[in-house]
Write a protein that holds these residues in place. Structure first.
Motif, PDB file in Angstrom:
ATOM      1  N   GLY A 194       0.784  -1.228   0.000  1.00 12.51           N
ATOM      2  CA  GLY A 194       0.000   0.000   0.000  1.00 12.51           C
ATOM      3  C   GLY A 194       0.817   1.279   0.000  1.00 12.51           C
ATOM      4  O   GLY A 194       2.029   1.282   0.178  1.00 12.51           O
ATOM      5  N   THR A 195       0.106   2.352  -0.212  1.00 15.44           N
ATOM      6  CA  THR A 195       0.679   3.680  -0.146  1.00 15.44           C
ATOM      7  C   THR A 195       0.600   4.136   1.305  1.00 15.44           C
ATOM      8  O   THR A 195      -0.461   4.066   1.910  1.00 15.44           O
ATOM      9  CB  THR A 195      -0.127   4.647  -1.034  1.00 15.44           C
ATOM     10  OG1 THR A 195      -0.166   4.101  -2.347  1.00 15.44           O
ATOM     11  CG2 THR A 195       0.499   6.014  -1.079  1.00 15.44           C
ATOM     12  N   CYS A 196       1.712   4.576   1.841  1.00 15.17           N
ATOM     13  CA  CYS A 196       1.717   4.925   3.257  1.00 15.17           C
ATOM     14  C   CYS A 196       2.546   6.184   3.497  1.00 15.17           C
ATOM     15  O   CYS A 196       3.685   6.112   3.928  1.00 15.17           O
ATOM     16  CB  CYS A 196       2.255   3.762   4.067  1.00 15.17           C
ATOM     17  SG  CYS A 196       2.066   3.991   5.831  1.00 15.17           S
ATOM     18  N   PRO A 197       1.991   7.350   3.216  1.00 13.83           N
ATOM     19  CA  PRO A 197       2.736   8.574   3.508  1.00 13.83           C
ATOM     20  C   PRO A 197       2.856   8.772   5.015  1.00 13.83           C
ATOM     21  O   PRO A 197       2.075   8.226   5.789  1.00 13.83           O
ATOM     22  CB  PRO A 197       1.866   9.666   2.879  1.00 13.83           C
ATOM     23  CG  PRO A 197       0.494   9.092   2.883  1.00 13.83           C
ATOM     24  CD  PRO A 197       0.661   7.613   2.688  1.00 13.83           C
ATOM     25  N   TRP A 198       3.833   9.545   5.406  1.00 11.56           N
ATOM     26  CA  TRP A 198       4.046   9.812   6.830  1.00 11.56           C
ATOM     27  C   TRP A 198       2.888  10.621   7.393  1.00 11.56           C
ATOM     28  O   TRP A 198       2.335  10.302   8.427  1.00 11.56           O
ATOM     29  CB  TRP A 198       5.354  10.569   6.994  1.00 11.56           C
ATOM     30  CG  TRP A 198       5.765  10.737   8.419  1.00 11.56           C
ATOM     31  CD1 TRP A 198       5.480  11.793   9.239  1.00 11.56           C
ATOM     32  CD2 TRP A 198       6.531   9.826   9.204  1.00 11.56           C
ATOM     33  NE1 TRP A 198       6.019  11.587  10.466  1.00 11.56           N
ATOM     34  CE2 TRP A 198       6.680  10.385  10.475  1.00 11.56           C
ATOM     35  CE3 TRP A 198       7.110   8.591   8.934  1.00 11.56           C
ATOM     36  CZ2 TRP A 198       7.386   9.746  11.491  1.00 11.56           C
ATOM     37  CZ3 TRP A 198       7.806   7.967   9.946  1.00 11.56           C
ATOM     38  CH2 TRP A 198       7.929   8.550  11.201  1.00 11.56           C
ATOM     39  N   ALA A 199       2.520  11.696   6.693  1.00  9.31           N
ATOM     40  CA  ALA A 199       1.441  12.555   7.187  1.00  9.31           C
ATOM     41  C   ALA A 199       0.892  13.390   6.038  1.00  9.31           C
ATOM     42  O   ALA A 199       1.590  13.691   5.081  1.00  9.31           O
ATOM     43  CB  ALA A 199       1.952  13.481   8.288  1.00  9.31           C
ATOM     44  N   TYR A 200      -0.361  13.766   6.160  1.00 13.45           N
ATOM     45  CA  TYR A 200      -0.964  14.674   5.197  1.00 13.45           C
ATOM     46  C   TYR A 200      -0.819  16.090   5.736  1.00 13.45           C
ATOM     47  O   TYR A 200      -1.373  16.429   6.779  1.00 13.45           O
ATOM     48  CB  TYR A 200      -2.439  14.325   4.973  1.00 13.45           C
ATOM     49  CG  TYR A 200      -3.136  15.289   4.046  1.00 13.45           C
ATOM     50  CD1 TYR A 200      -2.742  15.388   2.716  1.00 13.45           C
ATOM     51  CD2 TYR A 200      -4.151  16.117   4.499  1.00 13.45           C
ATOM     52  CE1 TYR A 200      -3.357  16.270   1.860  1.00 13.45           C
ATOM     53  CE2 TYR A 200      -4.779  17.004   3.638  1.00 13.45           C
ATOM     54  CZ  TYR A 200      -4.381  17.082   2.322  1.00 13.45           C
ATOM     55  OH  TYR A 200      -4.979  17.969   1.471  1.00 13.45           O
ATOM     56  N   GLY A 201      -0.043  16.909   5.031  1.00 13.37           N
ATOM     57  CA  GLY A 201       0.185  18.281   5.469  1.00 13.37           C
ATOM     58  C   GLY A 201      -0.889  19.245   5.002  1.00 13.37           C
ATOM     59  O   GLY A 201      -1.038  20.334   5.544  1.00 13.37           O
ATOM     60  N   GLY A 202      -1.638  18.850   3.959  1.00 18.61           N
ATOM     61  CA  GLY A 202      -2.723  19.698   3.468  1.00 18.61           C
ATOM     62  C   GLY A 202      -2.245  21.062   3.022  1.00 18.61           C
ATOM     63  O   GLY A 202      -1.339  21.190   2.210  1.00 18.61           O
ATOM     64  N   LEU A 203      -2.814  22.099   3.597  1.00 23.16           N
ATOM     65  CA  LEU A 203      -2.472  23.476   3.266  1.00 23.16           C
ATOM     66  C   LEU A 203      -1.227  23.973   3.995  1.00 23.16           C
ATOM     67  O   LEU A 203      -0.692  25.024   3.670  1.00 23.16           O
ATOM     68  CB  LEU A 203      -3.646  24.408   3.615  1.00 23.16           C
ATOM     69  CG  LEU A 203      -4.944  24.153   2.871  1.00 23.16           C
ATOM     70  CD1 LEU A 203      -6.057  25.016   3.447  1.00 23.16           C
ATOM     71  CD2 LEU A 203      -4.787  24.417   1.394  1.00 23.16           C
ATOM     72  N   TYR A 204      -0.800  23.234   5.006  1.00 19.21           N
ATOM     73  CA  TYR A 204       0.350  23.633   5.813  1.00 19.21           C
ATOM     74  C   TYR A 204       1.609  23.725   4.954  1.00 19.21           C
ATOM     75  O   TYR A 204       1.817  22.909   4.061  1.00 19.21           O
ATOM     76  CB  TYR A 204       0.571  22.608   6.916  1.00 19.21           C
ATOM     77  CG  TYR A 204       1.862  22.775   7.673  1.00 19.21           C
ATOM     78  CD1 TYR A 204       1.964  23.694   8.702  1.00 19.21           C
ATOM     79  CD2 TYR A 204       2.983  22.010   7.358  1.00 19.21           C
ATOM     80  CE1 TYR A 204       3.156  23.833   9.401  1.00 19.21           C
ATOM     81  CE2 TYR A 204       4.165  22.160   8.045  1.00 19.21           C
ATOM     82  CZ  TYR A 204       4.242  23.075   9.061  1.00 19.21           C
ATOM     83  OH  TYR A 204       5.418  23.222   9.740  1.00 19.21           O
ATOM     84  N   ARG A 205       2.431  24.690   5.222  1.00 17.46           N
ATOM     85  CA  ARG A 205       3.747  24.791   4.589  1.00 17.46           C
ATOM     86  C   ARG A 205       4.759  25.121   5.685  1.00 17.46           C
ATOM     87  O   ARG A 205       4.570  26.070   6.451  1.00 17.46           O
ATOM     88  CB  ARG A 205       3.784  25.877   3.512  1.00 17.46           C
ATOM     89  CG  ARG A 205       2.846  25.633   2.331  1.00 17.46           C
ATOM     90  CD  ARG A 205       3.226  24.355   1.577  1.00 17.46           C
ATOM     91  NE  ARG A 205       2.431  24.152   0.386  1.00 17.46           N
ATOM     92  CZ  ARG A 205       1.277  23.512   0.325  1.00 17.46           C
ATOM     93  NH1 ARG A 205       0.731  23.005   1.414  1.00 17.46           N
ATOM     94  NH2 ARG A 205       0.636  23.352  -0.810  1.00 17.46           N
TER      95      ARG A 205
END
Length: 76
Positions: free
Chosen positions: A13-24
């Motif tokens: 599967g796809t397993c990113p660490w975290a979804y940052g969304g709009l955060y920069r």
């Protein structure tokens, strides 16, 4: 996706660490919790492993999800 759809059904599967969304990370504005990082643990550089709303990887994950949902729907 082809491996998932095959008879052996294997899939990594796809397993990113975290979804940052709009955060920069370069903004460094504290959030509602007084933190300046999104999904990364404190020992990592802010935003290092986040996926952002504009990343092509998010489109890839979305297309994979739609493809598998359609495949699973056929079996019902």
């Amino acid at each position: 996706m082809d491996d998932f759809k095959s008879e052996n059904g294997s899939y990594v599967g796809t397993c990113p660490w975290a979804y940052g969304g709009l955060y920069r990370p370069e903004t460094q504005h504290a959030n509602a919790f007084g933190e300046v990082w999104a999904g990364d643990p404190p020992h990592e550089a802010p935003g290092w492993y986040d996926l952002y709303d504009t990343d092509e990887a998010m489109n890839i994950v979305h297309r994979q999800q739609q493809d598998i949902a359609k495949f699973l729907g056929k079996g019902q």
